[in-house]
Scaffold this motif. Structure first.
Motif, mmCIF file in Angstrom:
data_model
loop_
_atom_site.group_PDB
_atom_site.id
_atom_site.type_symbol
_atom_site.label_atom_id
_atom_site.label_comp_id
_atom_site.label_asym_id
_atom_site.label_seq_id
_atom_site.Cartn_x
_atom_site.Cartn_y
_atom_site.Cartn_z
ATOM 1 N N UNK A 166 0.883 -1.105 0.018
ATOM 2 C CA UNK A 166 -0.055 -0.158 -0.008
ATOM 3 C C UNK A 166 0.996 1.001 -0.029
ATOM 4 N N UNK A 167 0.402 2.249 -0.655
ATOM 5 C CA UNK A 167 1.388 3.397 -0.890
ATOM 6 C C UNK A 167 0.523 4.693 -0.784
ATOM 7 N N UNK A 168 0.866 5.794 -0.143
ATOM 8 C CA UNK A 168 0.242 6.940 -0.157
ATOM 9 C C UNK A 168 0.484 7.828 -1.705
ATOM 10 N N UNK A 169 -0.296 8.344 -1.974
ATOM 11 C CA UNK A 169 -0.149 9.123 -3.379
ATOM 12 C C UNK A 169 -0.062 10.592 -2.906
ATOM 13 N N UNK A 170 0.145 10.965 -1.885
ATOM 14 C CA UNK A 170 0.370 12.461 -1.432
ATOM 15 C C UNK A 170 1.356 12.383 -0.355
ATOM 16 N N UNK A 171 1.962 13.580 -0.468
ATOM 17 C CA UNK A 171 3.145 13.833 0.784
ATOM 18 C C UNK A 171 2.647 13.595 2.144
ATOM 19 N N UNK A 172 3.637 12.980 2.780
ATOM 20 C CA UNK A 172 3.351 12.438 4.124
ATOM 21 C C UNK A 172 4.474 13.053 4.862
ATOM 22 N N UNK A 173 4.130 13.641 6.303
ATOM 23 C CA UNK A 173 5.165 14.144 7.187
ATOM 24 C C UNK A 173 5.506 12.954 7.881
ATOM 25 N N UNK A 174 6.961 12.953 8.671
ATOM 26 C CA UNK A 174 7.154 12.053 9.430
ATOM 27 C C UNK A 174 6.450 11.222 10.312
ATOM 28 N N UNK A 175 5.692 11.864 11.043
ATOM 29 C CA UNK A 175 4.632 11.232 12.064
ATOM 30 C C UNK A 175 3.676 10.480 11.176
ATOM 31 N N UNK A 176 3.009 10.958 10.333
ATOM 32 C CA UNK A 176 2.120 10.566 9.688
ATOM 33 C C UNK A 176 2.566 8.983 9.122
ATOM 34 N N UNK A 177 3.855 9.327 8.490
ATOM 35 C CA UNK A 177 4.459 8.063 7.767
ATOM 36 C C UNK A 177 4.902 6.911 8.719
ATOM 37 N N UNK A 178 5.023 7.456 10.062
ATOM 38 C CA UNK A 178 5.368 6.284 11.209
ATOM 39 C C UNK A 178 4.184 5.557 11.570
ATOM 40 N N UNK A 179 3.028 6.409 11.573
ATOM 41 C CA UNK A 179 1.633 5.953 11.902
ATOM 42 C C UNK A 179 1.348 4.820 10.521
ATOM 43 N N UNK A 180 1.502 5.367 9.426
ATOM 44 C CA UNK A 180 1.106 4.400 8.481
ATOM 45 C C UNK A 180 1.966 3.283 8.297
ATOM 46 N N UNK A 181 3.345 3.196 8.773
ATOM 47 C CA UNK A 181 3.979 2.128 8.704
ATOM 48 C C UNK A 181 3.501 1.160 10.202
ATOM 49 N N UNK A 226 13.829 3.368 13.248
ATOM 50 C CA UNK A 226 14.708 4.563 12.958
ATOM 51 C C UNK A 226 13.864 5.908 13.265
ATOM 52 N N UNK A 227 12.435 5.874 13.293
ATOM 53 C CA UNK A 227 11.784 6.982 13.245
ATOM 54 C C UNK A 227 11.873 7.417 14.930
ATOM 55 N N UNK A 228 11.781 6.231 15.840
ATOM 56 C CA UNK A 228 12.019 6.407 17.317
ATOM 57 C C UNK A 228 13.394 6.636 17.647
ATOM 58 N N UNK A 229 14.548 6.670 16.734
ATOM 59 C CA UNK A 229 15.656 6.930 17.148
ATOM 60 C C UNK A 229 16.606 5.404 17.476
ATOM 61 N N UNK A 230 15.804 4.467 17.208
ATOM 62 C CA UNK A 230 16.406 2.985 17.348
ATOM 63 C C UNK A 230 17.187 2.603 16.398
ATOM 64 N N UNK A 231 18.108 1.486 16.601
ATOM 65 C CA UNK A 231 18.902 0.682 15.484
ATOM 66 C C UNK A 231 17.504 0.255 14.564
#
Length: 177
Positions: A48-63, A119-124
């Motif tokens: 599944x992919x977004x067809x619009x720009x995504x900010x990092x928090x939204x991307x993390x929730x999507x992931x 990576x979003x949460x700063x973890x390895x």
């Protein structure tokens, strides 16, 4: 005395179907979160992919959406298996574990959902893939012990799950690329 076969052909057909359903449910989790955030989405069998720009928090929730569904499936399936020793519950538990292990291995080349979240949460990168896969594998192992699977059962489950992944990925590549 020789131990009787635990699973028959019907179980392995069910295991295959459970794998397809698990993949679709996982992708639906991503899609639902994307829609919740108001994104235009593209849905395929194996992505599944977004067809619009995504900010990092939204991307993390999507992931997070897909793995959250898969972990929930695994935990619920284990709870049902623990109470009923259901082969159907084992099929869904096994496929949840198998899917996340394979996705973690794919992260050697392309970061999977959990790796991007790490990576979003700063973890390895390998932190969350290892935790999620580990949890589901432990549940699948405990479920296997609970219903008394043999090494032959495990080998056939592995082969069917592998064929399922190949079928889903291959079909997705033919239909959507």
């Amino acid at each position: 005395m020789k131990k009787a076969r635990l699973f028959g052909l019907q179980f392995y057909i069910t295991l295959f179907i459970a794998g397809v359903v698990t993949t679709l449910a996982h992708e639906l989790g991503h899609w639902a979160v994307g829609k919740l955030f108001g994104f235009e989405m593209s849905f395929r069998l194996n992505g599944v992919s977004t067809l619009s720009p995504v900010i990092p928090f939204s991307r993390a929730m999507f992931d997070l959406g897909g793995p959250a569904v898969t972990v929930l499936q695994g935990v619920v399936a284990y709870a049902v298996l623990k109470r009923t020793q259901s082969q159907l519950a084992f099929a869904f538990l096994y496929q949840a574990a198998f899917m996340r292990v394979v996705a973690s291995l794919v992260s050697l080349y392309f970061l999977n959902d959990e790796a991007r979240l790490s990576l979003y949460f700063g973890l390895p990168a390998w932190t969350l893939p290892a935790l999620v896969s580990g949890l589901l594998v432990v549940l699948a192992w405990a479920g296997s012990k609970r219903i008394g699977t043999t090494w032959k059962d495990q080998l056939l489950c592995y082969l069917v799950a592998s064929v399922t992944v190949a079928a889903v990925v291959g079909t997705d590549m033919v239909l959507f690329r």
